[in-house]
Write a protein that holds these residues in place. Structure first.
Motif, PDB file in Angstrom:
ATOM      1  N   ASP A   1      81.093  83.642 -82.498  1.00 16.43           N
ATOM      2  CA  ASP A   1      79.810  84.259 -82.142  1.00 16.43           C
ATOM      3  C   ASP A   1      78.647  83.278 -82.228  1.00 16.43           C
ATOM      4  N   MET A   2      78.687  82.416 -83.250  1.00 15.87           N
ATOM      5  CA  MET A   2      77.528  81.562 -83.489  1.00 15.87           C
ATOM      6  C   MET A   2      77.369  80.479 -82.427  1.00 15.87           C
ATOM      7  N   ALA A   3      78.438  80.172 -81.710  1.00 15.43           N
ATOM      8  CA  ALA A   3      78.315  79.225 -80.599  1.00 15.43           C
ATOM      9  C   ALA A   3      77.483  79.843 -79.480  1.00 15.43           C
ATOM     10  N   VAL A   4      77.690  81.137 -79.222  1.00 13.90           N
ATOM     11  CA  VAL A   4      76.876  81.842 -78.232  1.00 13.90           C
ATOM     12  C   VAL A   4      75.426  81.883 -78.698  1.00 13.90           C
ATOM     13  N   ALA A   5      75.213  82.178 -79.976  1.00 14.79           N
ATOM     14  CA  ALA A   5      73.858  82.211 -80.509  1.00 14.79           C
ATOM     15  C   ALA A   5      73.205  80.830 -80.429  1.00 14.79           C
ATOM     16  N   MET A   6      73.988  79.775 -80.650  1.00 18.44           N
ATOM     17  CA  MET A   6      73.447  78.413 -80.568  1.00 18.44           C
ATOM     18  C   MET A   6      72.953  78.107 -79.166  1.00 18.44           C
TER      19      MET A   6
END
Length: 482
Positions: free
Chosen positions: A156-161
């Motif tokens: 998920d955090m790659a999308v948020a990044m």
């Protein structure tokens, strides 16, 4: 490294679209990151610990709606991410830049495999991308291919990044740091920096929607940053200067500036700063050359001979091509494919395994790979010999691991000028070597490991130590990790 033939940079495919209207950051390259063992080291002042990363089960609801959404999980995740980034900037913007923060005008979702969708005055068919549109101040993304693949690879955090990066373009424009004449290279690395500042906020536990662990979670985010590196540029390539975003090493550096020092550090990124950071490091390959130097006995000997010339140790380490040499070492465990034994001052190389480590991937997908994935490991064992000669430092703890990464960075920079050995062979750093080294630090960590081959859990710390050496000198390495 290169010996007469120069080596390759990295190979993600960058999508170039109307740079003055839309900043679109790239086609996705998959990759995953691992940590080797749980060592309580710190990441930019925080403990490096594993834990949950991604959207919280009790996450606050998104505050933004999405135009063109299919109502699925990806768009819900993206809307949550943008809402979270805006909550971060609602306070951080005025603290850093003064004035009132204003949000982007809208969010747009499309499926790159679909028809009849429009973003930034362009048809989105085949647009596997995400971007900020200067034309109407909106952020858009491909929910069909790009974000699902990115989420599968890095969470998920790659999308948020990515969305924090895109939002960073709007922050730069709003704060007056960029305008229509700003080089793309500057705008992209400022946005990388701003995404790092947001990720620090999440890692500190301040986000009402996301969590990020400072070990494996942050490692995966860094792998995603690498995935958005530039494609390989050669001398004479007309895209250089027009659509250059930066190497993986440069983009990771910018991200780390923001994560470590906050958004105020991002304002210092301009063309002069980037050029100073690059120094004499190679950026382009000569035309019609791949630059890959196969890992052979001769190339291994040439590199070690070149390092002897560069560092001139009183007792240069000796080379053994026998794997059993490492097994017999009385004071260090083997760290294949290259091991260093302090007691005998011997570097033992398992040539077949080292060659396999340095084999370039057949496709453009994955973290940066190639010969310097192997040569950087060999160099890291050499600098352990330098530390042995230096004395007064341990070779078998977490500080030794990061000191080794740092000194490997020093050695890498010193090889940016061609070194000619006594037998007439030559070897030099070329474009992309840094990217292959930092990718290896995420996947296996050997470059940032102690004499036993043990590394620290945080890929961020490994890369930060390597960068300190690339941009500094040996004295800084001993001071930081003494």
């Amino acid at each position: 490294m290169a010996s007469r033939t120069r080596r390759r940079l990295f190979a993600a495919v960058l999508v170039a679209v109307a740079g003055t209207l839309l900043t679109a950051c790239t086609h996705l390259v998959s990759g995953s990151a691992v940590s080797v063992f749980a060592d309580p080291f710190r990441v930019a002042g925080m403990p490096a610990v594993d834990g949950p990363s991604g959207l919280r089960a009790d996450a606050a609801a998104p505050t933004r709606t999405v135009q063109g959404t299919d109502g699925g999980e990806i768009d819900e995740l993206a809307a949550s991410a943008v809402s979270d980034v805006e909550e971060f900037w609602d306070t951080a913007y005025s603290d850093v830049f003064g004035g009132q923060f204003s949000t982007v005008r809208g969010l747009v979702s499309w499926d790159a495999a679909g028809f009849f969708d429009v973003f930034c005055a362009m048809n989105t068919y085949g647009m596997e991308n995400a971007g900020f549109c200067y034309l109407d101040e909106t952020i858009g993304w491909d929910r069909g291919r790009l974000f699902p693949a990115l989420r599968r690879a890095n969470g998920d955090m790659a999308v948020a990044m990515v969305l924090a990066h895109e939002y960073g373009h709007w922050v730069s424009r709003q704060a007056g740091l960029t305008d229509r004449d700003t080089p793309i290279l500057v705008g992209e690395q400022q946005a990388d920096c701003f995404s790092g500042a947001y990720m620090r906020w999440v890692a500190q536990g301040d986000s009402p929607r996301f969590t990020l662990s400072t070990a494996d979670g942050l490692n995966s985010v860094l792998a995603a940053v690498i995935a958005f590196r530039d494609p390989l540029f050669s001398e004479g390539d007309w895209l250089v200067g027009f659509n250059e975003h930066g190497s993986a090493f440069e983009r990771l550096s910018a991200f780390q500036f923001g994560f470590t020092n906050g958004p105020s550090a991002c304002a210092g990124i301009d063309l002069a700063e980037i050029e100073q950071r690059r120094g004499n490091l190679p950026v382009l390959l000569p035309e019609n050359q791949t630059g890959e130097l196969p890992v052979t006995e001769r190339s291994v000997r040439t590199l070690l001979d070149a390092l002897d010339i560069v560092f001139a140790p009183q007792a240069p380490p000796q080379l053994s091509l026998s794997a059993s040499e490492a097994q017999r070492c009385p004071d260090a465990r083997p760290s294949p494919p290259v091991s260093y034994c302090p007691a005998t001052n011997v570097i033992a190389v398992e040539l077949g395994e080292l060659a396999a480590l340095g084999t370039q991937a057949d496709t453009a997908e994955g973290l940066a790979s190639g010969d310097n994935t192997a040569y950087s490991v060999l160099t890291s064992r050499y600098v352990l010999a330098l530390q042995r000669e230096h004395g007064a430092v341990s070779l078998n703890d977490a500080k030794a691991a990061l000191r080794t990464a740092c000194l490997t960075g020093v050695a890498t920079t010193r090889m940016s000028t061609e070194v000619v050995t006594s037998d007439g062979s030559s070897i030099a750093l070329t474009a992309g070597d840094l990217d292959e080294a930092v990718s290896g630090m995420l996947t296996n960590g050997l470059v940032a490991s102690d004499v036993h081959g043990e590394t620290v859990p945080s890929g961020f710390s490994r890369i930060d130590a390597f960068r300190l050496g690339v941009l500094g000198d040996a004295q800084r390495c001993y001071q930081r990790f003494g």
